[in-house]
Design a protein around this motif. Structure first.
Motif, short mmCIF file in Angstrom:
data_model
loop_
_atom_site.label_atom_id
_atom_site.label_comp_id
_atom_site.label_asym_id
_atom_site.label_seq_id
_atom_site.Cartn_x
_atom_site.Cartn_y
_atom_site.Cartn_z
N PHE A 72 43.54 35.49 41.14
CA PHE A 72 44.66 34.90 41.87
C PHE A 72 45.21 35.85 42.93
N THR A 78 50.52 34.82 45.52
CA THR A 78 51.30 33.59 45.39
C THR A 78 50.85 32.70 44.23
N ASN A 120 47.75 31.42 43.84
CA ASN A 120 46.61 30.58 44.17
C ASN A 120 45.31 31.30 43.84
N GLU A 159 42.11 32.87 44.54
CA GLU A 159 41.50 33.45 45.73
C GLU A 159 39.98 33.36 45.65
#
Length: 54
Positions: free
Chosen positions: A12, A15, A17, A19
């Motif tokens: 992640f 933020t 998300n 990656e």
């Protein structure tokens, strides 16, 4: 065909998300062969027990 065990881990960003992800693959042919042999041995032992009873 080769039986595989697949493991993946998401990576992640700050933020939260995803990656990217890291995936590993492991050949489990030997494990599958051992499982098949074990199942066959259990089946044969059961047949032998049944023959002794009759």
């Amino acid at each position: 065909m080769v039986p595989l065990e697949v493991t993946s881990t998401p990576i992640f960003d700050e933020t939260g998300n995803v990656e990217y992800a890291i995936a590993t693959f492991q050949d489990i042919s030997d494990r599958k062969h051992a499982e098949k042999t074990l199942i066959e041995n259990v089946r044969l032992e059961q047949e032998i027990r049944e023959q002794r009873i009759t």
